[in-house]
Design an enzyme around this catalytic site. Sequence first.
Site, PDB file in Angstrom:
ATOM      1  N   ASP A  74      -7.021  -1.718  -4.176  1.00  0.00           N
ATOM      2  CA  ASP A  74      -8.008  -1.416  -3.145  1.00  0.00           C
ATOM      3  C   ASP A  74      -9.126  -0.533  -3.689  1.00  0.00           C
ATOM      4  O   ASP A  74     -10.300  -0.730  -3.378  1.00  0.00           O
ATOM      5  CB  ASP A  74      -7.349  -0.739  -1.946  1.00  0.00           C
ATOM      6  CG  ASP A  74      -6.338  -1.614  -1.232  1.00  0.00           C
ATOM      7  OD1 ASP A  74      -6.416  -2.858  -1.365  1.00  0.00           O
ATOM      8  OD2 ASP A  74      -5.461  -1.051  -0.555  1.00  0.00           O
TER       9      ASP A  74
ATOM     10  N   ASP B 173       0.860  -1.185   0.000  1.00  0.00           N
ATOM     11  CA  ASP B 173       0.000   0.000   0.000  1.00  0.00           C
ATOM     12  C   ASP B 173       0.891   1.228   0.000  1.00  0.00           C
ATOM     13  O   ASP B 173       1.899   1.266   0.717  1.00  0.00           O
ATOM     14  CB  ASP B 173      -0.900   0.014   1.231  1.00  0.00           C
ATOM     15  CG  ASP B 173      -1.991  -1.043   1.182  1.00  0.00           C
ATOM     16  OD1 ASP B 173      -2.335  -1.498   0.075  1.00  0.00           O
ATOM     17  OD2 ASP B 173      -2.512  -1.402   2.249  1.00  0.00           O
TER      18      ASP B 173
END
Length: 158
Positions: free
Chosen positions: A136, A117
Amino acid sequence: MRLMARIAAFVLLLDQGSKFLVVQGLGLDRIGQMAVLPPWLNLRMAWNRGINFGLFAGEDAITRWALVVMALLISAWVWHWVTRRPHEGRVQLAAGLLIGGALGNVIDRIAYGAVADFLNVSAPFWDNPFSFNVADIAIFLGAAGLVLFTGDSKSGRA
């Protein structure tokens, strides 16, 4: 079904390409963070071993592989569900987003042991501690699209 497959492939390539660029190209895994448009957009490296916001995170191999299997099963079920009867383009788009994003995060778990991330969106007077990635975003939009666009308006059933 071609639309769903094309969207899934596009999301997967965009996700993995962005992760390669940021992690390997910019070395964000080594430097940790980089201001892009402060405070609105920053690159902030985070290795997520769980699901959204680090929920169900675990350092052990069982958690890692359970999340891989779960993502693969959900992707296969969505693929099967959408292909069993004709759906309009927006349903195929939503399914492709969800499947492509899920597979992108599966690749991370297999390659790195965690999901990479790196996108961080904050605002003045609010420093968001969480990071996310292209996969995501796609998973969220795909899941929302499936919820919004798959109901049977004539019978009131999904």
